[in-house]
Every structure is written in structure tokens, then in C-alpha cells.
Motif scaffolding. Structure first.
Motif, PDB file in Angstrom:
ATOM      1  N   GLU A   5     -35.568 -17.276  -8.203  1.00 34.96           N
ATOM      2  CA  GLU A   5     -36.591 -16.776  -8.602  1.00 34.96           C
ATOM      3  C   GLU A   5     -36.663 -15.982 -10.008  1.00 34.96           C
ATOM      4  OE1 GLU A   5     -37.584 -13.668  -5.573  1.00 34.96           O
ATOM      5  OE2 GLU A   5     -38.072 -15.469  -4.057  1.00 34.96           O
ATOM      6  N   GLN A   6     -35.376 -16.048 -10.628  1.00 36.83           N
ATOM      7  CA  GLN A   6     -35.074 -15.280 -11.758  1.00 36.83           C
ATOM      8  C   GLN A   6     -35.653 -16.492 -13.149  1.00 36.83           C
ATOM      9  OE1 GLN A   6     -31.434 -13.455 -10.586  1.00 36.83           O
ATOM     10  NE2 GLN A   6     -31.806 -12.488 -12.514  1.00 36.83           N
ATOM     11  N   SER A   7     -35.844 -16.085 -14.107  1.00 32.15           N
ATOM     12  CA  SER A   7     -36.263 -17.025 -15.402  1.00 32.15           C
ATOM     13  C   SER A   7     -35.099 -17.452 -15.924  1.00 32.15           C
ATOM     14  CB  SER A   7     -37.153 -16.367 -16.235  1.00 32.15           C
ATOM     15  OG  SER A   7     -36.269 -15.171 -17.166  1.00 32.15           O
ATOM     16  N   GLU A  10     -33.806 -15.437 -18.630  1.00 29.57           N
ATOM     17  CA  GLU A  10     -32.956 -14.042 -18.106  1.00 29.57           C
ATOM     18  C   GLU A  10     -31.613 -14.413 -17.725  1.00 29.57           C
ATOM     19  OE1 GLU A  10     -33.400 -10.568 -14.571  1.00 29.57           O
ATOM     20  OE2 GLU A  10     -35.055 -12.257 -14.689  1.00 29.57           O
ATOM     21  N   GLY A  33     -37.822 -20.903 -21.419  1.00 35.62           N
ATOM     22  CA  GLY A  33     -37.002 -19.854 -20.940  1.00 35.62           C
ATOM     23  C   GLY A  33     -37.687 -18.877 -19.927  1.00 35.62           C
ATOM     24  N   LYS A  34     -39.024 -18.979 -19.904  1.00 37.06           N
ATOM     25  CA  LYS A  34     -40.098 -18.147 -18.983  1.00 37.06           C
ATOM     26  C   LYS A  34     -40.130 -18.715 -17.742  1.00 37.06           C
ATOM     27  CE  LYS A  34     -41.073 -14.985 -22.122  1.00 37.06           C
ATOM     28  NZ  LYS A  34     -40.442 -13.721 -22.166  1.00 37.06           N
ATOM     29  N   LYS A  35     -39.722 -19.928 -17.357  1.00 34.37           N
ATOM     30  CA  LYS A  35     -39.897 -20.593 -16.109  1.00 34.37           C
ATOM     31  C   LYS A  35     -38.871 -20.006 -15.335  1.00 34.37           C
ATOM     32  CE  LYS A  35     -42.074 -24.942 -17.354  1.00 34.37           C
ATOM     33  NZ  LYS A  35     -41.920 -24.738 -19.004  1.00 34.37           N
ATOM     34  N   THR A  36     -38.803 -19.852 -13.908  1.00 36.60           N
ATOM     35  CA  THR A  36     -38.032 -19.484 -12.900  1.00 36.60           C
ATOM     36  C   THR A  36     -37.028 -20.813 -12.916  1.00 36.60           C
ATOM     37  OG1 THR A  36     -38.981 -20.348 -11.214  1.00 36.60           O
ATOM     38  CG2 THR A  36     -39.344 -17.947 -12.047  1.00 36.60           C
ATOM     39  N   GLU A  39     -38.569 -23.296 -10.399  1.00 34.69           N
ATOM     40  CA  GLU A  39     -39.928 -24.021 -10.918  1.00 34.69           C
ATOM     41  C   GLU A  39     -39.071 -25.056 -11.783  1.00 34.69           C
ATOM     42  OE1 GLU A  39     -42.956 -20.456 -11.486  1.00 34.69           O
ATOM     43  OE2 GLU A  39     -41.762 -21.016 -13.203  1.00 34.69           O
ATOM     44  N   ASN A 212     -34.890 -15.192 -26.303  1.00 33.83           N
ATOM     45  CA  ASN A 212     -34.347 -14.534 -24.886  1.00 33.83           C
ATOM     46  C   ASN A 212     -33.410 -13.195 -25.267  1.00 33.83           C
ATOM     47  OD1 ASN A 212     -35.579 -16.537 -23.442  1.00 33.83           O
ATOM     48  ND2 ASN A 212     -33.751 -17.706 -23.444  1.00 33.83           N
TER      49      ASN A 212
END
Length: 223
Positions: A5-7, A10, A33-36, A39, A212
Motif C-alpha cells: 500500500e506504499q507508493s 516512498e 512514483g505516486k502509484k502504490t 497498483e 521522490n
């Protein structure tokens, strides 16, 4: 939080060496980079939990020699970006353009020939040169003395241009069968594709460090 569930950004930022795993699985940790992790893996039909296990093992390993760039000050990070990526791109692209022109001239009648690649690389060079100059002359000097929160507008422009660089990489991959030379490719053709793979990896790492880490509000520790 479950790692899936983390991007990607991150995870790339907090686990030194994670970018190697993302490269292996073809996960876009720079522009995407914003997608988990869940996903991004789902879109490629990959097992997110298996990738999370690989990342967890990497995090637990004390043998990782990768530097944690999120723990350095902006001046140190910017110096690294300039020497490792800005200077490198300026060296890479002219030679890749020369090799691409040669391949197109000699093998232009073959269906596998990456026709149009040299022109595409010239466009990449022009776009990157302009982009990097804006960073060097305007944004980076500002980030030496202030937080990203205070320069949101210039950063938004750079992020948008990073997305465009990501699109140019996808076009590059389409022109070259995912940078895969034919089995009987000559040495020039193979050298070109080796260089293209390095350019792709370098540019993705370059964008990751900026999107990031450098552009994020953080509390870097002086090196």
C-alpha cells in the motif's frame, strides 16, 4: 502500513537498493512514483506480495552498500545529481545519436532497424539540455537555501517535464523492440542498445532522486 500500500516513490526513497528491484520488474518508480506497489504490480500482472518480500529482505540486509540519499543535505544530493546524471547525459546522448545514425544508414532496409531513433534522440538531447539548464541556473540554487514548499511552482514545472521525459523513454522502447537487438545485430547495433539501456536506467534514477527525494519536503541530515 502494508508495503503493497506504499507508493513506489516512498519505497525507493526509504529502502536503499529498492530501485534495482523495480528495474528488474519494470516498475516505474520515477514518473510513476505516486502509484502504490500494489497498483503498479497489478497493472503489469505481477505478484505485489512477492515483490514486497524482496524489498523486505533488502531492507533487512545489513550488506546493502547503497547510499541513502534521503539522509543527505540538499547541497550533497544536488552535487551528486549534477556529476552523476547531468554531466553523464551530456556525454551519453551525442554518442548514442552518432551510433543510431550509423545503424540507420547501414541497416535501414531491415524491418528491425530503429528508423527514426537518431532524430528521437536528438529531440531528447534538446529537451534534456534545456531542462537541466533550468535546474542548474534557477531551481537548484534556490533549493540550496530554501524548502521545496517555498518553490512549489518551479518544482511543478520540473515534475511535468519529468513526465514528458518518461514519455520519450516509452517512445524509445517502442522504436527498439524494448531495446532488444536482433540476434544477428552487428557490433555497432549492439553497442547502441547497451548505451540506450544505460541511458534509460540513468534517466529513471535521475528523475527518482529529484521527484521522490529532492523535491519532497524533508529534514535532510548534513553529510
Amino acid at each position: 502500513m502494508n508495503m503493497t500500500e506504499q507508493s513506489l516513490g516512498e519505497l525507493a526513497r526509504t529502502i536503499p537498493g529498492a530501485t534495482r528491484i523495480f528495474h528488474t520488474h519494470r516498475l516505474d518508480f520515477c514518473c510513476g512514483g505516486k502509484k502504490t506497489l500494489g497498483e503498479a504490480a497489478g497493472r503489469r500482472g505481477l505478484d505485489a506480495h512477492r515483490i514486497a518480500d524482496e524489498l523486505q529482505a533488502l531492507r533487512a540486509s545489513a550488506a546493502s552498500g547503497d547510499r541513502d540519499w534521503s539522509a543527505v543535505d540538499n547541497e550533497t544530493l544536488i552535487a551528486h545529481i549534477l556529476s552523476r546524471f547531468h554531466d553523464r547525459h551530456r556525454e551519453q546522448l551525442p554518442e548514442l545519436i552518432r551510433l543510431a545514425r550509423r545503424v540507420e544508414q547501414v541497416h535501414g532496409d531491415r524491418p528491425e532497424c530503429p528508423r527514426g531513433l537518431a532524430n528521437h534522440l536528438e529531440g531528447m538531447l534538446q529537451e534534456l539540455a534545456t531542462h537541466m539548464l533550468k535546474e542548474e541556473q534557477i531551481l537548484f540554487p534556490m533549493l540550496m537555501h530554501t524548502s521545496p514548499a517555498a518553490v512549489g511552482s518551479p518544482i511543478a514545472v520540473m515534475r511535468h517535464e519529468h513526465d514528458q521525459h518518461g514519455e520519450t523513454l516509452r517512445t524509445l522502447e517502442a522504436l527498439t523492440d524494448d531495446i532488444t537487438p536482433p540476434a544477428d545485430a552487428c557490433n555497432t547495433w549492439r553497442a547502441l542498445y547497451v548505451g540506450l539501456r544505460q541511458l534509460r536506467d540513468d534517466l529513471m534514477e535521475h528523475i527518482h532522486l529529484e521527484n521522490n527525494i529532492l523535491f519532497e519536503v524533508r529534514t535532510p541530515v548534513a553529510a
